[in-house]
Design a protein around this motif. Structure first.
Motif, mmCIF file in Angstrom:
data_model
loop_
_atom_site.group_PDB
_atom_site.id
_atom_site.type_symbol
_atom_site.label_atom_id
_atom_site.label_comp_id
_atom_site.label_asym_id
_atom_site.label_seq_id
_atom_site.Cartn_x
_atom_site.Cartn_y
_atom_site.Cartn_z
ATOM 1 N N ASP A 53 47.965 -11.009 -5.393
ATOM 2 C CA ASP A 53 47.004 -12.090 -5.170
ATOM 3 C C ASP A 53 46.754 -12.286 -3.672
ATOM 4 N N LEU A 54 46.895 -11.196 -2.925
ATOM 5 C CA LEU A 54 46.814 -11.275 -1.463
ATOM 6 C C LEU A 54 45.430 -11.726 -0.995
ATOM 7 N N LYS A 55 44.388 -11.195 -1.616
ATOM 8 C CA LYS A 55 43.028 -11.530 -1.177
ATOM 9 C C LYS A 55 42.779 -13.027 -1.255
ATOM 10 N N ILE A 56 43.196 -13.642 -2.359
ATOM 11 C CA ILE A 56 43.009 -15.088 -2.536
ATOM 12 C C ILE A 56 43.809 -15.859 -1.490
ATOM 13 N N GLN A 57 45.056 -15.424 -1.267
ATOM 14 C CA GLN A 57 45.911 -16.129 -0.305
ATOM 15 C C GLN A 57 45.383 -15.991 1.118
ATOM 16 N N VAL A 58 44.839 -14.828 1.464
ATOM 17 C CA VAL A 58 44.280 -14.640 2.802
ATOM 18 C C VAL A 58 43.069 -15.552 2.995
ATOM 19 N N GLU A 59 42.248 -15.691 1.962
ATOM 20 C CA GLU A 59 41.113 -16.621 2.039
ATOM 21 C C GLU A 59 41.604 -18.062 2.233
ATOM 22 N N GLN A 60 42.671 -18.423 1.515
ATOM 23 C CA GLN A 60 43.247 -19.763 1.673
ATOM 24 C C GLN A 60 43.786 -19.958 3.093
ATOM 25 N N LEU A 61 44.420 -18.904 3.616
ATOM 26 C CA LEU A 61 44.973 -18.982 4.972
ATOM 27 C C LEU A 61 43.856 -19.173 5.993
ATOM 28 N N TYR A 62 42.754 -18.475 5.787
ATOM 29 C CA TYR A 62 41.627 -18.630 6.705
ATOM 30 C C TYR A 62 41.118 -20.073 6.679
ATOM 31 N N GLU A 63 40.998 -20.642 5.477
ATOM 32 C CA GLU A 63 40.531 -22.032 5.350
ATOM 33 C C GLU A 63 41.504 -23.005 6.012
ATOM 34 N N LEU A 64 42.808 -22.769 5.812
ATOM 35 C CA LEU A 64 43.812 -23.619 6.455
ATOM 36 C C LEU A 64 43.785 -23.438 7.965
ATOM 37 N N GLY A 65 43.471 -22.231 8.403
ATOM 38 C CA GLY A 65 43.362 -21.970 9.836
ATOM 39 C C GLY A 65 42.258 -22.783 10.483
ATOM 40 N N VAL A 66 41.235 -23.079 9.718
ATOM 41 C CA VAL A 66 40.138 -23.906 10.224
ATOM 42 C C VAL A 66 40.538 -25.381 10.230
ATOM 43 N N SER A 67 41.281 -25.812 9.187
ATOM 44 C CA SER A 67 41.595 -27.244 9.038
ATOM 45 C C SER A 67 42.914 -27.657 9.686
ATOM 46 N N SER A 68 43.948 -26.822 9.626
ATOM 47 C CA SER A 68 45.256 -27.187 10.207
ATOM 48 C C SER A 68 45.909 -25.969 10.854
#
Length: 624
Positions: free
Chosen positions: A193-208
């Motif tokens: 599920d790496l692709k989904i987690q990397v997308e989540q990480l990118y979003e978190l990188g923008v917010s926190s």
């Protein structure tokens, strides 16, 4: 009065939780005027000072809180945390034990004691304390994360991953938890599920972004501006500037320039394999080199012994605080401080936050900007950081003709390996890659599978850190239509035999966005050509830098598609492959990559240039 004080304490606690330390400090100042002997006011002030890195003031606040109320178990816990950061481990343990005695049902203190034991390197024992915290609070995400870190250090990777994933259930928006999970999954080549987690990480990188460790970004993002932004926020949060020692003053010219090299890796490690010859080759009449070793005390091997002889002084700073190290460096009149660790494992960037020297430089251990105002320069070359990418670095660039130091004393065994003894087929083209497993991505395996399917009877020779990685990689290749008998795994060998083993292969296939570094120059030293393709980030342009430095630009593809086409063409054209190997053999000792004398001459010229600027009170500027 009590109602008003409690209200102020509640407000201060909220501001601390939201990282608004300035407002928390103002509120606590008001509370202190109203209640100058309130134990909780001093405890919260201790937290504010600790979060600001003012450890001595924090310790004073916790001790004042305890003097007012000796049974304040939270203050004993806070005191333990500060003493841990001050590396007064024995006293810290006593504070934690006192807190436990006063309130054995508080899970936080067990977690903190686990962190201390972990920091001392006793990972098994630290798990005992994390488990105690989890017994009291099974949803304690920080204890699960700490336990995962300890299990990872013990090599129990699947158990560690389970802890990280469990921690994420309770802190789903934590960038720290997610980046730890992704980092370990990359290390295990577990990509379900790496692709989904990397997308989540990118979003978190923008917010926190302040919670995400930048090192975990290097193998998954080829976006230097995004990495710079996250690194900047992370450094502001975790390693902010400190003015405790005031500004540094450069020494008057005339004396030898004193260079301090700071690293946790003065041992058998990739960084030391590269720099050992450089340290030995420094011009003793003009430079003094001093090692500041922050590795675990008492560990020694042949490389550490060699470096201890190569440096003019070798100082173990593992038991000193960041502030003490910075103060020591100043007392020793270090003119230029070189951070060889950056944000890699066991490095201590907060040392530089106190300003160890008038000039501070990042080099070779961490591949990217530290995005901190106290780091003045980064050493690179024009392949890695061309002019159009300079804005992705907060530091000024010291441009050398070749970025990577190399050691001409690399010893390669005389042994000539046979295909049979390495488990390789008797014929067919051999691609190889011995990069760290976390550098291998699904996209790279896509390319490797395509290459293997396009070149009949070819195989790929890989290093797998453990059986889990081996099984995962086999599964990934098979999912792409490549049979397992075409994936051959290399065993761990002594370094001289590891180098000799490269001679059995035909072509080294690089990874991206995190290229081979020491591994690439190892392969080239052994006579094995390396194929890479360039991206935008520092880590994704390192392979191109190394190949330019040895005069093999034809092996630097401009895209992943071109990388695949070149690999396939070379696999089908043994005559052309032979010509490239002959060119490499000719260039090996006549081009900049392995010319230590020229490298040190250029590096020392750069040191003298930036030092002269500093003496003239000129601000840092790009140096060619």
């Amino acid at each position: 009065m009590n109602v008003q004080i409690n209200h102020l304490l509640g407000l201060a606690g909220q501001f601390i939780e939201n990282s608004d330390l300035e407002k928390a400090n103002q509120i606590l100042g008001q509370a202190l005027k109203l209640a100058p002997k309130n134990t909780e006011v001093f405890r919260l002030l201790g937290i504010v000072f600790a979060l600001r890195g003012r450890l001595n003031q924090a310790l004073e606040m916790f001790e004042r809180s305890i003097r007012i109320e000796p049974n304040n178990w939270l203050s004993h816990n806070g005191r333990g945390n500060v003493l841990k950061e001050l590396k007064q481990y024995g006293f810290a343990l006593k504070s934690y034990d006192r807190s436990i005695a006063l309130n054995p049902d508080y899970p936080g203190v067990y977690n903190n004691k686990g962190n201390l034991i972990y920091e001392l390197g006793d990972y098994e024992a630290s798990i005992h304390w994390y488990d105690k915290a989890l017994f009291l609070q099974s949803s304690y995400a920080d204890a699960l994360h700490g336990k995962g870190n300890a299990l990872k250090r013990l090599g129990l990777f699947l158990d560690a991953l389970a802890c990280y994933e469990e921690a994420r259930k309770f802190k789903p928006k934590s960038g720290q938890m997610l980046s730890s999970s992704i980092g370990l999954k990359m290390q295990l080549c577990e990509w379900s599920d790496l692709k989904i987690q990397v997308e989540q990480l990118y979003e978190l990188g923008v917010s926190s972004p302040e919670e995400i460790h930048p090192f975990n970004l290097l193998s998954i993002f080829d976006d230097p501006e995004f990495i710079l932004k996250l690194t900047h926020q992370y450094m502001l949060s975790k390693h902010p500037s400190h003015d405790d020692l005031g500004p540094t003053t450069p020494r008057a010219g005339g004396a030898k320039i004193r260079i301090g090299y700071f690293s946790p890796d003065f041992r058998n490690h990739a960084v030391s394999f590269l720099i050992a010859g450089m340290i030995e080759a420094h011009t003793k009449s003009r430079f003094e080199s001093i090692a500041f070793s922050m590795g675990l005390k008492g560990k020694s091997d042949d490389m550490r012994a060699r470096l201890q002889s190569g440096f003019d002084e070798f100082i173990d700073i593992s038991a000193k605080t960041d502030l003490e190290v910075a103060k020591l460096a100043r007392e020793m009149n270090i003119d230029i401080a070189i951070d060889l660790g950056g944000l890699t494992q066991d490095a201590r960037p907060s040392i530089f936050a106190y300003r160890t020297a008038p000039i501070q430089i990042g080099y070779i251990g961490y591949l990217g900007s530290l995005a901190a105002p106290y780091m003045d320069y980064i050493i690179s070359d024009k392949t890695i950081i061309p002019k159009e990418l300079q804005d992705a670095y907060s530091e000024k660039i010291i441009y050398l003709s070749s970025y990577q130091a190399n050691d001409p004393k690399r010893k390669m065994a005389d042994k000539i390996f046979s295909r049979e003894e390495l488990g390789l087929p008797s014929h067919g083209f051999i691609y190889c890659c011995f990069n760290n497993n976390y550098k291998i991505t699904p996209s790279i395996v896509d390319s490797w599978a395509l290459i293997l399917k396009s070149v009949d009877e070819s195989v790929i020779f890989l290093y797998a850190e453990n059986p889990t990685v081996r099984n995962n990689l086999l599964k990934e290749f098979q999912a792409r239509g490549v049979q397992g008998n075409r994936i051959i795994f290399a065993e761990h060998l002594p370094r001289d035999e590891y180098l000799a083993r490269y001679q059995i292969a035909d072509l080294f296939l690089d990874t991206s966005p995190y290229n081979a570094g020491t591994t690439a120059s190892d392969a080239l030293w052994a006579g094995l050509p390396v194929l890479t393709f360039t991206g935008k980030s520092f880590a994704s342009r390192m392979g191109g830098s190394i190949l330019n430095a040895i005069g093999l630009p034809e092996l630097i593809a401009k895209s992943q598609n071109e990388y695949e086409l070149i690999a396939i063409a070379l696999g089908k054209d043994p005559k052309r492959m032979c010509m490239i190997k002959e060119k490499l053999a000719k260039n090996r000792l006549t081009t900049p990559l392995f010319d230590l004398k020229i490298f040190v001459k250029n590096l020392e010229a750069a040191y003298e240039s930036i030092y002269a600027r500093c003496l003239q009170q000129l601000v840092p500027e790009h140096i060619n």
